[in-house]
Structures are given as structure tokens and as C-alpha cells.
Design a protein around this motif. Sequence first.
Motif, mmCIF file in Angstrom:
data_model
loop_
_atom_site.group_PDB
_atom_site.id
_atom_site.type_symbol
_atom_site.label_atom_id
_atom_site.label_comp_id
_atom_site.label_asym_id
_atom_site.label_seq_id
_atom_site.Cartn_x
_atom_site.Cartn_y
_atom_site.Cartn_z
ATOM 1 N N VAL A 1 40.646 34.102 48.672
ATOM 2 C CA VAL A 1 39.529 34.624 47.878
ATOM 3 C C VAL A 1 38.812 33.497 47.148
ATOM 4 C CG1 VAL A 1 38.880 36.139 45.981
ATOM 5 C CG2 VAL A 1 40.597 36.890 47.643
ATOM 6 N N SER B 1 35.047 40.850 40.756
ATOM 7 C CA SER B 1 35.960 41.853 41.321
ATOM 8 C C SER B 1 37.369 41.292 41.491
ATOM 9 C CB SER B 1 35.417 42.358 42.664
ATOM 10 O OG SER B 1 35.293 41.297 43.589
ATOM 11 N N ASP B 2 37.476 40.012 41.876
ATOM 12 C CA ASP B 2 38.789 39.380 42.007
ATOM 13 C C ASP B 2 39.510 39.344 40.667
ATOM 14 O OD1 ASP B 2 40.848 37.566 43.296
ATOM 15 O OD2 ASP B 2 40.030 36.200 41.797
ATOM 16 N N ALA C 1 43.079 41.093 39.642
ATOM 17 C CA ALA C 1 44.153 40.297 39.056
ATOM 18 C C ALA C 1 44.558 40.863 37.700
ATOM 19 C CB ALA C 1 43.704 38.840 38.920
ATOM 20 N N ARG D 1 40.450 32.710 36.396
ATOM 21 C CA ARG D 1 40.065 32.690 37.809
ATOM 22 C C ARG D 1 38.848 31.796 38.032
ATOM 23 N NH1 ARG D 1 43.770 33.504 41.111
ATOM 24 N NH2 ARG D 1 42.507 34.517 42.723
ATOM 25 N N LEU E 1 32.027 38.483 43.774
ATOM 26 C CA LEU E 1 33.390 38.387 44.275
ATOM 27 C C LEU E 1 34.335 37.906 43.179
ATOM 28 C CD1 LEU E 1 35.320 38.624 46.659
ATOM 29 C CD2 LEU E 1 34.662 36.305 47.354
#
Length: 475
Positions: A323, A352-353, A357, A377, A349
Motif C-alpha cells: 500500500v 483510507s489506509d 490501520a 502512515r 489511499l
Amino acid sequence: MIYRIREGVSIRENEQGGFLLSSRPLRTVRLNPSLLALVRRMASEGASPASEAEAKALEALAKKGFVEKDLPAEREAATYPSVSVVIPVKDRAGELRNCLQSLVRLKYPEDRLEVIVVDDGSSDGTPGVAREFGALLVTSGGVGRGPAAARNTGAGFASGEILAFIDSDCTASPEWLTELIGAFEDEQVSAVGGWVDGLHSASPLDRYEAVMSSLNLGGRERSGDAGEDTFYLPSCNLLVRRSAFASLGGFRQELRVGEDVDLTWRMRDAGGRIVYLPRGRVWHEHRSRLKAFMKRRFEYGTSEGMLQNLHPLRQKKMVFPPVLALIVGLLASGIVLLNGLPLAAAVALLLSDAALAHRRIARQGIPLSYGEVLLARGRAAASLAYYAGYHLLRYYLLPLSLMIALFPSLGIPAAAVFLWVGGVDYHVRRPKLLVPFFFFYYLLEQLAYGGGVLWGCIRQGSFASYRMRISPAVV
């Protein structure tokens, strides 16, 4: 031994218990009630283990990077191990004088310290300087045999339990040995390295070298034992157990560069541990002229092919979590194509990641907000972009420059990579020089080092140095 929570690590608690949280990178470890109480003490004043069980638990946290150790600098003189300082030298009478003057000021028991100067065929007053300071003067057995052979010769005359290597163009702080020697209380430790600073700061290049030299390993404690990573210790500030050194036959005498990398890798392969501590300071007289600076970087680069042949398992590694790699790829595409759509997709992205998490972390009962997870992230993606970009500049800048000459449109993304990677290093290393000077030297360094890698691989007849082991592990 006193343990303290490392900078960037915090304690989090909830009704189920406690956690240690590292924000860079985002990692957690669960604490049982007794260990949580111990960690609370560490947060305020540091803590020493009161039992063998506590010592093992704290050592495990130290290996994972959550806590750091304060080695005792002061101890009873009778408990210090005997040390032999070994200095290889050729035609550096002035530099050797400065080095030996610094050793006179060492805060170490005189009856447990000897200084050995190994003359590699000097034609100036170097031998007289060594005698003036009462050092044991020995010859390398030739003229210009090289530092590795000279150090081995000196080690053969040494009587100390610990060999302390320092170069003739270095000066040591009074605490050099006392701040490092405590690491040998761990019997598995074969070698310890300390902080290498720049001796001069007058010119912009001096100030660049002070923070960007490969001899400076940074402000975080590190260690390495069995494994295939490339962590090593430089020989200008290196303490080793004489028994471990002798069992390996010392430095490979045929090596003129990279001999310290090879030795410390062999120590690790033999089951020993090497440790870097950001203290035990030594000041090194870096090359302050542009030609000498580039020549040295080129020489360092040439060692990669030879070291790869000697240690084929120690390949460069990079983890590309799918990802995060996709996020970085979308960002790169947006910059190359000058298109906002991939950039927007990368942001979506990432959001949403982070949400996924955060949900996984919440299920484990770890008290973290969505904002903290998103920031972590984002940092992970930025870190991946940095390391990928750094590898591109370090090893492929020469062919990339040729491609830009043929396809000028590549110049914009290449410049973006250069500014990003160099900007990160400027921010992290904080050199005391203006940004334009930093980027000028940074560019020359990458060109010189990359040229050395290419030339070294051609001479070795192998391009294994360019291989990288890619891991798709998810983080």
C-alpha cells in the motif's frame, strides 16, 4: 546500568494495561503490570533492574529500540580493563602530535593504558614525535603498507585486553575511553564504536563533512550481531576485544578501503555483537579541499564491489509494503506527468489506509487517535520515498544524468527527487551551512561515490553491488 525511555517513545495506558509506543516508525509493545511500573520509573528518572528478570526484560526493550542504556562513566580504577591504543601513521608528524596530546588528557588509569604508534615508513619527523610522547614506536615492516597492515602490526605488540584504534589525523576527547568501555560488560560485545565529529569548521566543506561524513553514524545507539544487514563501525574510533580481533586474524591487510567494514562484519558472522554509542567523541580532520573530498568519496565507493564479493549475503535491502509503495508510486507519477489525478488518488489511499490501520489498532486495545495513525502512515510513506530516492541518487545518478541529457523532460522529476532526498538529509543532519552550499556538496558526493561504485564493480567483474533484496512485507 541505567535504562531510560528513548526519545520519541511514550507510555500509553488503558483499562487493560500499558503499552510503549514508538512513533517513528509506529510500533507498540504491551507491558505487564510489573513491567509497566518499572517503565513508569524510567520515564521520570531512569531505572536500574532490581532482578535478573527485570534485566532481561529491559534488555529486550533496548534491542527493540524502545529504551536506551546509560553506561556508567565513572567506576573504580581497578575495574577498568587494560587498553592498548593503536595509531597507524605515515608522514603526519603535526597531526600525530595533536593526537598524542589529546591522549595525554584521557581520563583513564595510566597503569591500564599503553599507546602504540605504528610508523608505516615515514620520511618526516613522525618517529621523533612518537618518542617525545613516550609512545611505544614500532615499524609496519615496510613503506606504505597501509593502515590495515599497520594496525595489525600494532595489535601484535599490544598487551591490553581492549584494542582502541584511532587515526593519526584524529584527536580524542578526555572521556573517549571511559564513555565507551562499559559496553564490554556484555560478554557478547566484540567491538564498540563512538561519535566521530569534524575537527575543523572554518569552511563550508568542513561543516558539511562534520555531519555528512560516513564516519559519523548519527545520534542513536545501534547494535548488530547475527544477520545480513550492512551495519558496521569505522576504524578511526573503534574499540575491540583483543581476543576477538586475534581470532579473526585482524584486518585484511590487502584492503586499502573498507577494511573496517570487513572486520566488523566478520566479527558479527563469528557470533559477536558490535555496538555504536553516540558518545566517546573523536574529532577527525576531514578532507577540506574539493578534489580530496571527491577522491575519498570515490575510493569509498570502489570498496562496495570488493566487499560484496567477500560478503555475498550482505545485500542491500528495502521493504516495500504494497500500500505504501502504491502511495509513493502515485505521488511520483503525479510529479512526472504533472497531473493532479494521481496525487489526489495518493491522498485518498493514504486516508483510507490510515483508517484501516486505526481500526486494527483499536481492536488490540491500543489507545491511539486516527490523527496519530494518519501521521505515522504519512511518515512511513515519506520514509519509503526517501530511501528509494536516496538509492536512486547514490547508485544511478551518472546514468540518470545521461538520460536527462537525452530526454530533458526527465529533468523535472529527477530534480524533485534530488531536492526531496537532499532536503530530508539537510533537515535531519542540520549542517551549519547555507542550503545552496549543502546541495552543491551533496550533488558532488553522490556523483563521486556512484562513480566509485561503478569503477569498483568493473574491476571486480561483478555488478552484485547494484542488486537489492526487495521485501513486500506489510507494516
